[in-house]
Design an enzyme around this catalytic site. Structure first.
Site, PDB file in Angstrom:
ATOM      1  N   LYS A 265       5.480   3.151  -4.047  1.00 17.19           N
ATOM      2  CA  LYS A 265       4.108   3.334  -3.562  1.00 17.19           C
ATOM      3  C   LYS A 265       3.888   2.394  -2.377  1.00 17.19           C
ATOM      4  O   LYS A 265       4.140   1.183  -2.487  1.00 17.19           O
ATOM      5  CB  LYS A 265       3.164   2.941  -4.705  1.00 17.19           C
TER       6      LYS A 265
HETATM    7  O1  G3P Z   1      -3.595   3.443  -9.274  1.00 15.73           O
HETATM    8  C1  G3P Z   1      -4.539   3.569  -8.289  1.00 15.73           C
HETATM    9  C2  G3P Z   1      -5.942   3.941  -8.746  1.00 15.73           C
HETATM   10  O2  G3P Z   1      -5.900   4.886  -9.751  1.00 15.73           O
HETATM   11  C3  G3P Z   1      -6.859   2.772  -9.003  1.00 15.73           C
HETATM   12  O3  G3P Z   1      -8.056   3.148  -9.641  1.00 15.73           O
HETATM   13  O4  G3P Z   1     -10.059   2.542 -10.942  1.00 15.73           O
HETATM   14  O5  G3P Z   1      -8.901   0.773  -9.580  1.00 15.73           O
HETATM   15  O6  G3P Z   1     -10.209   2.588  -8.484  1.00 15.73           O
HETATM   16  P1  G3P Z   1      -9.375   2.203  -9.657  1.00 15.73           P
END
Ligand code: G3P
Length: 220
Positions: free
Chosen positions: A83
């Protein structure tokens, strides 16, 4: 639609993988920082459990550093997808890693033009962050729709991975739009399993069954 889990927790991954509903895993530095132990060992174990794509994020900020780190991550297991954050350095790194046949997930995508560039750089996955857009009063799912339209127009093979999912409605919307992947935190997967009418319905079935059995018993 493929269903991934968005966590670095081996316990949660093992629990949902045992249900046979997981196609892969996404992690990020925030999620990995919550886990105890050697991150490489954790990633290796996650790959062993899920036997599907596992996104592991670089923390270098320059393209050369991202490529070096990406190669190291990819060497952990054949299921690792590297990533990289969107940006000039990330796009450069994406191109270089793809030349090495390493799969790349371009993350922190918040616009359709960013997604277009990620696809042009040969990204295997692009991760639009839906919840974080919703948080700033912008329709996150509209972005998914735009990306799917653009990729469809030009038949880009890049898979649209809906990330930053906050609740089951996001999962429904992603599936209705035809997103390739939706990655859910464990709490969202838990929430999908819960419905008061399912619980009440099961309780009633079991009560009725028991009532009928004891009535039949007293008749004998
Ligand atoms: O893995 C990346 C993403 O899903 C992060 O989510 O909840 O931290 O905005 P969040």
């Amino acid at each position: 639609m493929k269903l991934f889990i968005d966590t670095g927790s081996i316990k949660d991954i093992a629990a949902f993988a045992a249900l046979g509903i997981l196609d892969g895993v996404t992690t990020n530095p925030t999620l990995m920082a919550k886990e105890r132990g050697d991150p490489r060992q954790i990633l290796k174990e996650i790959c062993r459990i899920v036997q599907g794509p596992v996104s592991a994020e670089v923390v270098a900020t320059d393209a050369d550093g991202m490529v070096a780190e990406g190669r190291e991550l990819a060497a952990i297991d054949q299921h690792i997808v590297v990533k990289v954050p969107f940006g000039k350095e990330g796009i450069k790194a994406c191109r270089a890693l793809r030349a090495d046949e390493i799969r790349v997930n371009v993350t922190l995508v918040f616009s359709a033009t960013q997604a277009l560039l990620a696809a042009k750089a040969g990204a295997s996955y692009v991760s639009p962050f839906i919840g974080r857009l919703d948080d700033i009063a912008t329709d996150g799912m509209h972005l998914v729709e735009e990306i799917l339209d653009i990729y469809g127009n030009y038949e880009f093979p890049t898979e649209v991975l809906v990330a930053s999912v906050r609740h089951p409605i996001h999962v429904v919307q992603a599936a209705r739009l035809g997103a390739d992947v939706c990655t859910c935190p464990p709490a969202v997967l838990e929430a999908i399993f819960k419905h008061p009418l399912t619980d009440i319905g099961l309780e009633r079935f079991l009560k009725d069954w028991e009532k009928a059995r004891s009535a039949a018993g007293t008749r004998q």
